[in-house]
Structure formats: structure tokens, C-alpha cells
Design an enzyme around this catalytic site. Structure first.
Site, PDB file in Angstrom:
ATOM      1  N   GLY A 245       0.803  -0.993  -0.145  1.00  0.00           N
ATOM      2  CA  GLY A 245      -0.113  -0.086   0.032  1.00  0.00           C
ATOM      3  C   GLY A 245       0.980   1.273   0.056  1.00  0.00           C
ATOM      4  O   GLY A 245       0.740   2.180  -0.893  1.00  0.00           O
ATOM      5  N   ARG A 653      11.277  -0.146  21.531  1.00  0.00           N
ATOM      6  CA  ARG A 653      11.419  -1.536  21.668  1.00  0.00           C
ATOM      7  C   ARG A 653      10.836  -2.446  20.324  1.00  0.00           C
ATOM      8  O   ARG A 653       9.828  -1.706  19.909  1.00  0.00           O
ATOM      9  CB  ARG A 653      10.515  -2.192  22.908  1.00  0.00           C
ATOM     10  CG  ARG A 653      10.433  -3.638  23.160  1.00  0.00           C
ATOM     11  CD  ARG A 653       9.311  -3.862  24.073  1.00  0.00           C
ATOM     12  NE  ARG A 653       9.321  -5.431  24.409  1.00  0.00           N
ATOM     13  CZ  ARG A 653       8.494  -6.022  25.028  1.00  0.00           C
ATOM     14  NH1 ARG A 653       7.223  -5.267  25.557  1.00  0.00           N
ATOM     15  NH2 ARG A 653       8.400  -7.312  25.341  1.00  0.00           N
ATOM     16  N   ASN A 656       9.063  -7.460  17.218  1.00  0.00           N
ATOM     17  CA  ASN A 656       9.866  -8.954  16.421  1.00  0.00           C
ATOM     18  C   ASN A 656      10.701  -8.176  15.796  1.00  0.00           C
ATOM     19  O   ASN A 656      10.621  -7.832  14.839  1.00  0.00           O
ATOM     20  CB  ASN A 656       8.586  -9.558  15.801  1.00  0.00           C
ATOM     21  CG  ASN A 656       9.074 -10.704  15.160  1.00  0.00           C
ATOM     22  OD1 ASN A 656      10.375 -10.681  14.640  1.00  0.00           O
ATOM     23  ND2 ASN A 656       8.178 -11.765  14.712  1.00  0.00           N
ATOM     24  N   PRO A 657      12.087  -8.284  16.217  1.00  0.00           N
ATOM     25  CA  PRO A 657      13.271  -7.790  15.338  1.00  0.00           C
ATOM     26  C   PRO A 657      13.370  -8.432  14.057  1.00  0.00           C
ATOM     27  O   PRO A 657      13.762  -7.585  13.021  1.00  0.00           O
ATOM     28  CB  PRO A 657      14.465  -8.439  16.187  1.00  0.00           C
ATOM     29  CG  PRO A 657      13.865  -8.692  17.657  1.00  0.00           C
ATOM     30  CD  PRO A 657      12.406  -8.955  17.336  1.00  0.00           C
ATOM     31  N   LYS A 658      13.090  -9.560  13.678  1.00  0.00           N
ATOM     32  CA  LYS A 658      13.142  -9.918  12.258  1.00  0.00           C
ATOM     33  C   LYS A 658      12.345  -9.254  11.492  1.00  0.00           C
ATOM     34  O   LYS A 658      12.593  -8.782  10.384  1.00  0.00           O
ATOM     35  CB  LYS A 658      12.607 -11.373  12.602  1.00  0.00           C
ATOM     36  CG  LYS A 658      12.893 -12.063  11.139  1.00  0.00           C
ATOM     37  CD  LYS A 658      12.327 -13.561  11.275  1.00  0.00           C
ATOM     38  CE  LYS A 658      12.889 -14.503   9.983  1.00  0.00           C
ATOM     39  NZ  LYS A 658      12.709 -15.861  10.195  1.00  0.00           N
ATOM     40  N   GLN A 663      11.239  -4.555   7.716  1.00  0.00           N
ATOM     41  CA  GLN A 663      10.709  -3.346   7.389  1.00  0.00           C
ATOM     42  C   GLN A 663      11.608  -2.099   7.146  1.00  0.00           C
ATOM     43  O   GLN A 663      11.768  -1.528   6.195  1.00  0.00           O
ATOM     44  CB  GLN A 663       9.725  -2.775   8.628  1.00  0.00           C
ATOM     45  CG  GLN A 663       8.385  -3.679   8.513  1.00  0.00           C
ATOM     46  CD  GLN A 663       7.433  -2.622   8.477  1.00  0.00           C
ATOM     47  OE1 GLN A 663       7.148  -1.741   7.491  1.00  0.00           O
ATOM     48  NE2 GLN A 663       6.704  -2.677   9.335  1.00  0.00           N
ATOM     49  N   LYS A 726       8.239   2.227  19.370  1.00  0.00           N
ATOM     50  CA  LYS A 726       8.062   3.470  18.442  1.00  0.00           C
ATOM     51  C   LYS A 726       7.684   3.068  17.052  1.00  0.00           C
ATOM     52  O   LYS A 726       7.804   1.794  16.571  1.00  0.00           O
ATOM     53  CB  LYS A 726       8.959   4.454  18.587  1.00  0.00           C
ATOM     54  CG  LYS A 726       9.418   4.726  19.934  1.00  0.00           C
ATOM     55  CD  LYS A 726      10.269   5.887  20.279  1.00  0.00           C
ATOM     56  CE  LYS A 726      11.663   5.848  19.789  1.00  0.00           C
ATOM     57  NZ  LYS A 726      12.563   6.803  20.162  1.00  0.00           N
ATOM     58  N   VAL A 728       8.157   1.941  13.095  1.00  0.00           N
ATOM     59  CA  VAL A 728       9.233   1.154  12.487  1.00  0.00           C
ATOM     60  C   VAL A 728       9.076   1.567  10.887  1.00  0.00           C
ATOM     61  O   VAL A 728      10.006   1.643  10.395  1.00  0.00           O
ATOM     62  CB  VAL A 728       9.005  -0.275  12.818  1.00  0.00           C
ATOM     63  CG1 VAL A 728       9.747  -0.875  11.680  1.00  0.00           C
ATOM     64  CG2 VAL A 728       9.402  -0.562  14.253  1.00  0.00           C
ATOM     65  N   GLU A 730       7.946   3.727   8.284  1.00  0.00           N
ATOM     66  CA  GLU A 730       8.203   4.770   7.829  1.00  0.00           C
ATOM     67  C   GLU A 730       9.741   5.413   8.063  1.00  0.00           C
ATOM     68  O   GLU A 730      10.255   5.863   7.111  1.00  0.00           O
ATOM     69  CB  GLU A 730       7.097   5.849   8.059  1.00  0.00           C
ATOM     70  CG  GLU A 730       6.165   5.922   6.949  1.00  0.00           C
ATOM     71  CD  GLU A 730       4.776   6.122   7.576  1.00  0.00           C
ATOM     72  OE1 GLU A 730       4.029   6.959   6.893  1.00  0.00           O
ATOM     73  OE2 GLU A 730       4.406   5.537   8.376  1.00  0.00           O
TER      74      GLU A 730
END
Ligand SMILES: Cc1cc2nc3c(=O)[nH]c(=O)nc-3n(C[C@H](O)[C@H](O)[C@H](O)COP(=O)(O)OP(=O)(O)OC[C@H]3O[C@@H](n4cnc5c(N)ncnc54)[C@H](O)[C@@H]3O)c2cc1C
Ligand code: SF4
Lengths: 763, 327
Positions: A245, A653, A656-658, A663, A726, A728, A730
Site C-alpha cells: 500500500g 522496543r 519482533n526484530p526479524k 521493514q 515506536k 518502524v 516509515e
């Protein structure tokens, strides 16, 4: 051979909890083709609509000859402004009450090339395409303003709300010993999602169902309801998966109205999908922008004054403001500041949101200008950023909730090897390749809103989460599985998340990188309510095996219930529900203030008016990043290739870091495209974009993308969201284009202030 | 709906006969034809499918040269061991063309016949004027967006670039197009626009490309294809050069040189001026750079494509110099 595939991918130790690297739970369905996208619904009696678009950029439709089209095989209806029922104008996304005027999605007055003027509906798609070519539209053409550089465009309309001023910027600039002033331009850019826009609309009496890729089901349902004058509850939006999108699928658009009108007139479900060329004019991409940035500094490079002027294009009758002073006003400490912005009307479709609207072009201006200042003063581009580091929000004059930008500079510089940079432009090379290293920072505000979610614990101990929020690849399905699993103490494999149906618990827009923070908070709350009820039943129901313990709490872990000190039984959730005679526990939770009215709740999910300002209260909340980029420029050919990227990012924080890393990398890749390739090219005589397809509108291929290293430097930010994250999505595109332009300058000694940096600008 | 008939040719002769009918078009990989049919530029009445014809996809290489059947796929030619060793420029031109998916579908016959990427040519609804599409209607590109347009071989009626890569290598090495019994030099196969831009190839109705042959040469054996573009992959050339060199026994004096340009001309462009200037000369950077300027002799720009006039000689020079180094 049998393969045992866990439903949720490779959830190995620790991956299931919030913060774990659980793989995308929707991944297998997408890879195997099982995932059914909105317009892939098979419905009985489906008819196909095809749009007819204006071939002039300005003027009036004189007449539309539909005879040949009507006579063509399979044609059911030819829609023109003259034969469709008028709709009501819908409110905007703030929910501002609309004027009491009819809305007609087919135009008589033409304000841009590619405007919808008619549509043909037929039994098959091919019949509709052929008949659409037979619709003859004649026009009275008028002169068009093709773009910002058109002599007729003028200075535009001042947007006072964009003005930001403190101190006396003009005087301080005049007095500053070091001064730079430059103009920076970005072209029209397009979201170019893989899945084109389209929908299937079906009426059953006064009930409308719309299968449509959507970043905002409840917002779009409201628009359809207002257009057709039916209650909000009568409209159902279904959007289980979205093929990209990037901001372009948040609002109901004219083509949706056309399909819904056709479905109502024909009393049949109608599918309308835009062609790829239509996606360049059927809705807006990023507006073209112009900025001038002047910086006055002392001899050590300490900023005394910033004066910023911005202009973005909008359409003749729509208003789009791309906030160009957004990064300019917060990135660096300055005692004197002035930013103003105008918008200029041109004959184009109204521009729209595209990944980090505002912050993205804003950063191209200020992050290029600070680099120019560094060379002017003769200090390192990283050092000048640290010298002017803003310890608090210079505009709002509030403390940052968290700002790990210094840490981002340090971590990125260390991994990149910035200290080995040779300062002079054109001083690093490998054969014919000039090598350049550039740095730039990026930021994006933390947008917050209230959320709602339904959590059900079912008889077999499995858990179901429902929300009308969406997953467009950013990972909503996955992180909500993790949130519910962790909160309830069940394995991730036992959780099913259902999204993308406006009948589910309501949700606001998936835009502005807010959804993860909003929805993890809502699911956390609903899951806690369900857990309380479960534990409550286990303690207090006389049929429960824990009843006799007289405990005041119990532990739920890995889907099993036990007492904190281990006395008494340990049973599964399913066994407990069976013992107390319940087939489910259901809790709907929202994060709105408890005394909110029904009207406020409706407004929260269907408009953006209730969004909480990022500078509300004592803190100013932003995500931050620093990009370190190496380019190689062929000195004969002018071709630029990005050969190395190290970015350090502060998104608080990570749930999910992966997925966050993916992203971020996606944003960086899009930034590389913006810097080097992307540009809507307009034929100035016709006011029409000519590279309206993916062979000619270039986005990066794999071969254009080097290994990208991303480093998380965030810490939990309790002021930004319930779980400490916070934004991610953009953030990572912001600052990539200036980092590349800065690297190109370092490589070649040529400062390119016009994106994209194509080869003819460097030879 | 636009109906057309679909015919599966049972033999090359049958394909010839069927394609002689008015409105008939051959279908090979379809990557050009279907694309153009979708944007309304190709409107065939009959599609003559030749994809299943046996024996037309053979690739044979011997000391005389290479013969490649018209239905050979771009990817299989690019990957052919003998083509790689004896005609590296041909293999490299194919590898750098289009995308992996297209190369796996597209045939060499269709590749030669691909049409220009001029955006005006492809959008008849918005730009009715295009002499190539509708003879006599005018040229929308002149005065419009011309960044990709040709600077060599243009005429007042058309400035469209020939976009392909392979044919550039073929023209450098004097390849022949086999139209059944008749053979045409590739250089003559492609027609400059002149007053008839709608006529692009020296092929008559009812003729079918059956094969391409490339004579063996020392220059072809030591050859390369250099393609320059903004995007690293999947983009047509901003400028490209196919170059082959044969040295005298001293390893420094140029005995034979072949140079052809892509992405800058209305047809695959043999740069004979550069060849003549360097034949007999010792390979040396300055000489090469100076001679390479002859590649764009007579070039005319239309504004935004001016950079091609600067770029093309640099591409030629780089290709020659790099080839010289790989002794
Ligand atoms: C997005 C995109 C990017 C591309 N990029 C490049 C690039 O970078 N470089 C490049 O060189 N090419 C590029 N191409 C073009 C591609 O190489 C051609 O489309 C392909 O080679 C055509 O071969 P085909 O077999 O699919 O032809 P078809 O589409 O089947 O046929 C094309 C034409 O040739 C005719 N034809 C086919 N076979 C014969 C025959 N045996 N005898 C006579 N006439 C015949 C057909 O009638 C038709 O008119 C690109 C194409 C696309 C769509
Ligand atoms: S350049 Fe040739 S193909 Fe392009 S519009 Fe002009 S005539 Fe048509």
C-alpha cells in the site's frame, strides 16, 4: 517423506514471545498461493467494470458517445456522469462534516489527464476492455498547468499552519560568518504497489460488501456509507491480505465509488481493477516538492539560524500538504528558525500519502544542507551533526521521550568504519569507480491512537484474536500472535489471528507507522481481560480443581494452569474450561479512556481526528535513525551504484526484530529507488505522465541492492506505546536519499540537489 | 471484444503461408507481441503460433561460425558454452537484456523483431500522432519527452530508438538473418526510419526468420558487450557497445576492430568510422578515446537525450580499452 510444518513457521526457542524473531505467520499462505487477496473472490454473477479516462489535462467534457460501446458484445452498462445516480459528498479523514453537495466520481470538468470520465461494465473483463475503447469522448480543451515549473503555476497558497518560527532567523542569518543557501527538489514519485488498486462491490438490499485491499477498513466503510447514505453498519469491508500500500490504500477512492454504483445499478457484484497505467493517475503519489534551505553558522559550524521555504504541488480542486518543515524544525538545535510553506495548484490528480509523507522530502533538504555546511566549515559531516545535536525538541521545547540518535551515529559509524573516511571529495577510488561515503539522519513522529481487539479462549484451549486492522506485509498477524501468546501464556501455535474484516473489533488506519503500537496495546489489554476471567473462574468456580486451594492467583504458562507454588493440579486450559462447563471465554478490550462515548469511539476508528499528538504532555516522541552509505560512481558514465549500507535505528522496543529489520530494509531499498531511479516524467504539452508502467517507472531490482546492515539502538519508550515500541515502517526511508546524495558529492565533488540522481546529471 | 483466430503452424511452410494473410502475425515467445496487443498497438486478425515447430531451436557452432535457430531461447543461447567462448559479446548482450523470466520465454527471432520503447508509440489513446504506428499522423516524441530517444539515424518523421541488445552484437560481427532460402545481412535487415518509419525490417509478408548465422572471426572471439543504464538490471541501454578486436602478432597493433552501438540509434548502429580510425593503430588510451568520438558523428539530439552523445563514445572507449587489457 513427510514434513512436519509448524503452523507458525520456525518458531524456535524464545521466538514466540513479544520481542522474539517469530517468522511471518502469513508467510506459508502467501508463498504457496493459498492466500486469497480481496479481488480474487469468486462470486456468482460477477460483472467486470473498466474505467475510461480523460486524455486531456484541463477543460470540459463536451459529449460522450456511448453508442458503439453499448452495442458491443457482452456490455451491460456504460456509465457516464449523465446516467449515474449522484452520491453524497463524504467527510474527509478528519471527519470534517462535508458540504451538502452531490459527489460524482465521473468527471465533466477535467482537471487532470487520466481522470475517470466513464466506465463500461460487461460480462467479461475482455469485453469491457474492448468496449471501453469504443467510448468516444470529445472535449473542450483548456490550457493546463503541468507542474511546479510551469510559468502559469505562480507562488501558490501560503499554508499558515505549516509556519514555524522562533528567534529572528533573518537577522541571525545575515550576521552569521558562515552561510549556505541551496534549493532542493524532489519529483513526483509513485507508491507502485505490486497489487494494483481494485475491488469487488456487492449490494444485497441496502447492505454493501466491498472486497478491497485496504489500509483502513473502518475509514473506508465510513466513506462508502456516507456516499450512499446508508448506515455505517450496512457496509462491510473485507481485506485479508494487501499486496503493498505504502500509503495509497488508506482511503476509498473514485474508482471504488464507480464500482459500487455499477453494482447497485446492475444488481450484480462488480469487479473493477485498475490497469497499471491507471495506477499512476487514478490516485496520487508523492507530490513534487521544492525547498530552499539557508543555514547561518559560526566558524565552528554551530548553527545560528535556519531559514526554510517549501513548496509542494497539489491538484486544482484538492488539497494536499506535504509538511516540508517537519524534520527541518527538529533535527538540529538552533536559536533562530523560520519555516514557511506554500502549495501550488497544478493539473494533476491530488497527491497522496507515500511512505513518510513530509519527513521524507523534508529530510532530503535539511540533511543535504547540513552536509554542505560541513564542507563549507571544513569539518566532518558526522561531527557537524553531533555539534548541533538537539538535546530537546527545539520546536516544541519539550524533552524527547527517548532519542537514541547519538547512539545510532556511534553504532553506525563503528560498523561502517567511518573513521577511515578520507575527507576530500574525489579522494577515494577503485579504477574507474569514484567511491563516496555519506551520512544522513532520519526521523518520524510516533503517531498514537486508541485500539480495540477481541480475544477468545476456545474450548480446546486455542486462542482467537480478531481485529479489523490489516496486514500489508508489515507483520500485524505475527506480532499479534506473539502478544496474545505471551499475555495469555499459551504457545504461539495455539493462537489464530483474524484480520481484515470490518465486522471484527474496530481499528483505525494502518498508516503513520502507528498500527503495531496501537494493536499490541489493544490485544494486550483484551488478552489480560480474558486471562483475568480464566483465572477468576479457576479460583472461584466450585467445579474447578483449583477451587479448594483458595489461591488468590494462578500461573498460566505454555497453555497450562497451575498454582504459583506448585501445590494442587496442573491442567490444560481446555481441561479447565471443560471442568467449569464453558465453551469459551471472550473479552473485547480497548485502550480508550473508560468514559468515552459511543460517538467518540466511532470517531476514533473511522477518522484520524482522535489521534494523540506526538508532543502531547511533557514529551516529544519520535523514532530516529542514521544511515551510512557507500556509493560507487563510474566517472565516465555517471552511473551510481550503492555498494554498502549500514543503518542504525531507534524504533524503541521491537516487538519482533526479524520483521522490524525487514521493514527497515524495505524502507532503505525504497530510499535507494527514490535517490537514484524514481521519477514521474510529464509530457509538458499534454500534462500527462508518460512512464506510467513498471518497465519505464524504475524501482530497484535485486541487482541494485547491496547487503544492508541494520542495527537496532532503541530502548523501550513507555511514553510512546503500551509495550514500549515506536514507529518502524516509515522511519527507515527518511534520510536515505540525502545520505546517497552526500555520498555522491564525496565521490565526485558534484552536489546533486534534484532527485533522482540519474547518470546525465553526473557526466 | 476483439476476436482473432489462432493457428498452430504445422511446418515452416505452413507458417509462411499463414503469415502472408493480411493481419496475420507470428507468435514466438510472445513477450513483445502480447505486450503490444495489450496496449492496443498490435491488433492481429490471425495469430500464427510457431513455438512448437521442431528443429528451429538448434544452436550449432563450428569453425565456420554459429547458426542459431529462430526459436532458440535467449537464455539458452546466452548459456551455450561455444557461444560464450567464440562469441562472448553475443552471450553478454543476451545476459544483460530484459529479465530472467523474459529470457526464458523469448526467442531470438522475436528478439530481432522487438519494437521500440518510445512511450508515445505504445499509447495510441493519449497520443494519436505516431508515424511508426499510424503512418502520416506525425511524431509525438519530437518536442516531448525524449530522454530515451535516438541521436543517430533519426529522420524528421521518427526518432525512436531500436531498444534491443543482441542485434547490436550481431551487426558488429556481420551476422546474417535467414529468411528461409534468402539471407540478409543484419545491418541491412534493420531499416532506418527515413520517410517510412513503419517499415522497420527488410522482411516481406509471408517470410519467416528461420535462423541467424554469425561467421567466426578472431574479433568475435575476443569481444565484449558493455551496457550502461541507470538501473543495474532489467532496463534498456542508455548506451551500449558491442566491440571485438583482433591484434597483430605483436599483441598491440589492431588488425581488425568491430564496433556497434545500442540504445542511441534508430537501428543497431555499426560505427565504421571508429573501426577505420583505429585499424592498424597501436591500442593506446588517448588514441582510443579520440577515435571513439567518431561513433557519434552526425548525431542530432532532441534536448533530454543530449547526454547520449557524450555517453556513447565513452562506452565505446571503455569497451575497447578493457578488451585490450584482457590479453
Ligand atoms: C519489460 C521488458 C524489458 C525488456 N528488456 C530488454 C532488454 O533490456 N534488451 C533487449 O534486447 N530486449 C528486451 N526486451 C525485449 C525482449 O527481448 C523481446 O520481447 C523478446 O526477445 C521477443 O521475443 P519473443 O519470442 O517473445 O517474441 P514475440 O513477442 O513472440 O514476437 C515479437 C515479434 O516478432 C515476430 N516474430 C517472432 N518470431 C518470428 C520469426 N521467426 N520470424 C518472423 N517474425 C517473428 C512476431 O510476429 C512479433 O511481431 C524486453 C521486453 C520487456 C517486455
Ligand atoms: S519517435 Fe517514432 S515511434 Fe515515437 S512517436 Fe515519433 S514516430 Fe512514433
Amino acid at each position: 517423506m513427510t514434513v512436519h510444518m509448524k503452523r507458525h513457521g520456525d518458531a524456535s526457542d524464545g521466538a514466540e514471545a513479544v520481542g522474539g524473531r517469530l517468522s511471518r505467520v502469513d508467510g506459508p499462505a502467501k508463498i504457496t498461493g493459498a492466500a486469497k487477496y480481496a479481488v480474487e473472490q469468486q462470486l456468482d454473477g460477477l460483472a467486470y467494470a473498466v474505467l475510461v479516462e480523460s486524455t486531456i489535462a484541463a477543460g470540459k467534457v463536451r459529449s460522450i458517445d456511448t453508442e458503439a460501446a453499448k452495442a458491443a458484445p457482452g456490455v451491460l452498462k456504460v456509465l457516464t456522469p449523465d446516467n449515474i445516480p449522484p452520491l453524497k459528498t463524504a467527510s474527509d479523514w478528519f471527519g470534517t462534516p462535508p458540504p451538502d453537495a452531490p459527489y460524482c466520481p465521473l468527471a465533466r470538468d477535467i482537471t487532470f489527464s487520466g481522470q475517470h470520465v466513464a466506465a463500461v461494465v460487461a460480462e467479461s473483463f475482455e469485453q469491457a476492455v474492448a468496449a471501453a475503447a469504443l467510448v468516444k469522448v470529445s472535449y473542450d480543451e483548456a490550457p493546463a498547468i503541468v507542474d511546479l515549473s510551469d510559468a502559469k503555476a505562480g507562488d501558490g497558497i501560503p499554508i499558515d499552519a505549516m509556519t514555524k518560527e522562533w528567534g529572528d532567523a533573518a537577522t541571525a542569518f545575515a550576521a552569521a560568518p558562515v552561510r549556505i543557501c541551496a534549493a532542493y527538489n524532489t519529483p513526483r514519485e509513485y507508491q507502485a504497489p505490486m497489487e494494483p488498486h481494485g475491488l469487488i462491490a456487492r449490494w444485497q438490499g441496502d447492505q454493501l460488501t466491498v472486497w478491497e485491499p485496504s489500509q483502513w477498513l473502518d475509514g473506508m466503510a465510513r466513506t462508502y456509507a456516507e456516499w450512499f447514505g446508508v448506515p455505517f453498519e450496512n457496509v462491510r469491508l473485507v481485506s485479508p491480505y494487501i499486496g503493498g500500500g505504502f500509503g495509497s490504500k488508506a482511503l476509498a477512492l473514485g474508482h471504488g465509488a464507480v464500482a459500487a454504483i455499477a453494482a447497485r445499478m446492475l444488481e450484480r457484484p462488480v469487479r473493477l481493477v485498475m490497469t497499471r497505467p491507471q495506477t499512476f493517475t487514478g490516485y496520487g503519489g508523492r507530490a513534487a516538492t521544492r525547498q530552499t534551505v539557508t543555514i547561518g553558522a559560526d566558524a565552528e559550524g554551530k548553527i545560528q539560524s535556519i531559514v526554510h521555504r517549501g513548496v509542494n504541488e497539489t491538484s486544482i480542486d484538492g488539497m494536499w500538504v506535504e509538511p516540508l518543515g517537519s524534520v527541518t524544525s527538529i533535527m538540529y538545535q538552533t536559536p533562530n528558525f523560520s519555516s514557511r510553506q506554500n502549495v501550488v495548484r497544478v493539473n494533476s490528480v491530488v497527491p497522496g500519502a507515500m511512505r513518510a509523507p513530509g519527513e521524507n522530502p523534508s529530510a532530503f533538504g535539511i540533511e543535504s544542507a547540513i552536509d554542505e555546511l560541513a564542507y563549507e566549515v571544513g569539518i566532518d559531516p558526522l561531527a557537524i551533526r553531533l555539534r548541533n545535536y538537539a538535546e530537546q525538541d527545539p520546536h516544541a521545547k519539550k524533552a524527547w521521550s527517548t532519542r537514541q540518535l547519538r547512539e545510532a551515529y556511534a553504532a553506525g559509524a563503528e560498523r561502517f568504519g567511518w573513521s577511515r573516511r578520507s575527507p576530500q571529495p574525489r579522494s577515494m577510488r577503485d579504477g574507474n569507480q569514484l567511491i563516496g561515503w555519506g551520512v544522513a539522519a532520519g526521523t518520524y513522529p510516533v503517531r498514537r491512537a486508541y485500539g480495540e481487539a477481541m480475544v477468545r479462549i476456545l474450548a480446546d484451549g486455542s486462542v482467537e484474536v480478531e481485529s479489523s486492522s490489516i496486514d500489508m506485509g508489515q507483520g500485524t498477524y505475527t506480532i499479534l500472535v506473539q502478544t496474545a501468546a505471551e499475555t495469555l501464556g499459551v504457545p504461539a501455535d495455539n493462537v489464530v489471528v483474524k484480520l481484515g474484516d470490518s465486522r471484527f473489533a474496530r481499528a483505525g488506519v494502518a498508516g503513520g507507522s502507528r498500527l503495531a503500537g496501537v494493536m499490541t496495546g489493544a490485544v494486550h489489554k483484551a488478552a489480560n481481560a480474558a486471562l483475568d476471567e480464566l483465572v477468576g473462574l479457576a479460583i472461584s468456580d466450585p467445579r474447578s480443581p483449583f477451587h479448594a486451594l483458595q489461591a488468590n492467583t494462578l500461573v498460566v504458562a505454555n497453555g497450562r494452569i497451575s498454582s504459583p507454588r506448585g501445590e494442587g493440579p496442573e491442567i490444560s486450559i481446555a481441561e479447565l474450561l471443560a471442568s467449569v462447563g464453558r465453551d469459551r471465554i471472550e473479552a473485547k478490550g480497548d485502550t480508550m479512556p473508560a468514559n468515552s462515548t459511543a460517538e467518540e469511539r466511532y470517531k476514533n476508528y473511522t477518522t484520524i481526528a482522535m489521534a494523540l499528538p506526538h508532543t502531547e504532555g511533557d514529551y516529544s516522541r519520535y523514532s530516529w535513525c542514521a544511515h551510512f552509505i557507500e556509493v560507487r560512481v563510474d566517472e565516465d558514465f555517471g552511473t551510481v551504484r550503492v555498494s554498502r549500507v549500514v543503518s542504525a535505528l531507534d524504533s524503541g522496543r521491537l516487538y519482533n526484530p526479524k520483521l522490524a529489520e525487514s521493514q527497515w530494509k524495505g524502507g532503505i531499498i525504497m530510499g535507494i529507488g527514490q535517490a537514484l531511479l524514481e521519477e514521474g516524467i510529464v509530457d509538458r504539452r499534454h500534462g500527462r505522465i508518460v512512464n506510467n508502467n513498471l518497465a519505464d517507472y524504475l524501482v530497484p531490482t535485486n541487482a541494485d541492492i547491496p547487503d544492508i546492515e541494520v542495527i537496532s539502538v532503541g530502548i523501550p519508550d513507555p511514553h510512546s506505546s503500551v509495550l514500549g515500541g515506536k514507529g518502524v515502517g516509515e522511519l527507515a526511508i527518511v534520510g536515505v536519499a540525502p545520505a546517497i546524495a552526500n555520498a555522491v558529492f564525496h565521490a565526485t565533488g558534484k552536489r546533486i540537489r534534484d532527485l533522482p540522481i540519474t547518470l546525465e546529471k553526473l557526466i | 471484444m476483439r476476436d482473432f483466430s489462432y493457428l498452430r503452424a504445422s511446418s515452416v511452410d505452413a507458417a509462411r503461408q499463414a503469415s502472408a494473410l493480411p493481419g496475420a502475425m507470428l507468435l514466438a515467445g510472445g513477450t513483445t507481441l502480447i505486450d503490444l496487443a495489450k496496449c492496443g498497438v498490435a491488433e492481429p486478425d490471425t495469430i500464427v503460433d510457431i513455438t512448437h515447430l521442431k528443429g528451429l531451436d538448434a544452436i550449432t557452432v563450428d569453425d565456420q561460425g554459429a547458426t542459431i535457430g529462430a526459436l532458440a531461447k535467449m537464455s539458452s543461447i546466452a548459456d551455450h558454452a561455444d557461444i560464450k567462448s567464440r562469441f562472448p559479446a553475443v552471450s553478454e548482450a543476451l545476459w544483460q537484456a530484459a529479465s530472467a523470466q523474459i529470457r526464458n520465454m523469448a526467442t531470438i527471432g522475436g528478439n530481432l523483431m522487438q519494437r521500440t520503447r518510445c512511450p508515445y508509440f505504445r499509447d495510441g489513446e493519449n497520443f494519436p500522432a505516431c508515424n511508426k504506428r499510424t503512418p502520416g499522423s506525425g511524431c509525438s516524441a519530437i518536442g516531448g519527452v525524449t530522454r530515451g530517444h535516438a541521436v543517430l539515424g533519426t529522420s524528421e518523421t521518427c526518432i525512436a530508438t531500436y531498444p534491443g541488445d543482441l542485434a547490436v552484437a550481431l551487426v558488429a560481427f556481420d551476422a546474417l538473418v535467414h529468411l528461409g532460402d534468402r539471407q540478409v545481412a543484419v545491418d541491412d535487415f534493420f531499416l532506418p526510419p527515413g520517410a517510412t518509419p513503419e517499415r522497420e525490417h527488410a522482411i516481406q509478408p509471408g517470410e519467416v526468420i528461420t535462423a541467424i548465422s554469425i561467421p567466426a572471426s578472431a574479433a568475435a572471439r575476443r569481444s565484449t558487450y558493455l551496457k550502461v543504464r541507470d538501473r543495474q538490471s532489467y532496463e534498456f541501454a542508455a548506451a551500449s557497445a558491442a566491440v571485438g578486436i583482433e591484434f597483430e602478432a605483436d599483441g598491440r597493433t589492431i588488425r581488425d576492430l568491430r564496433v556497434a552501438l545500442g540504445g542511441v540509434a534508430t537501428k543497431p548502429w555499426r560505427a565504421r568510422g571508429v573501426e577505420a580510425a583505429l585499424r592498424g593503430k597501436v591500442l593506446e588510451a588517448d588514441t582510443v578515446r579520440r577515435a571513439s568520438l567518431l561513433a557519434v558523428e552526425g548525431a542530432i539530439d532532441h534536448g533530454a537525450n543530449h547526454y547520449k552523445i557524450e555517453l556513447a563514445p565513452r562506452v565505446v572507449a571503455r569497451a575497447i580499452l578493457e578488451l585490450g587489457e584482457t590479453a
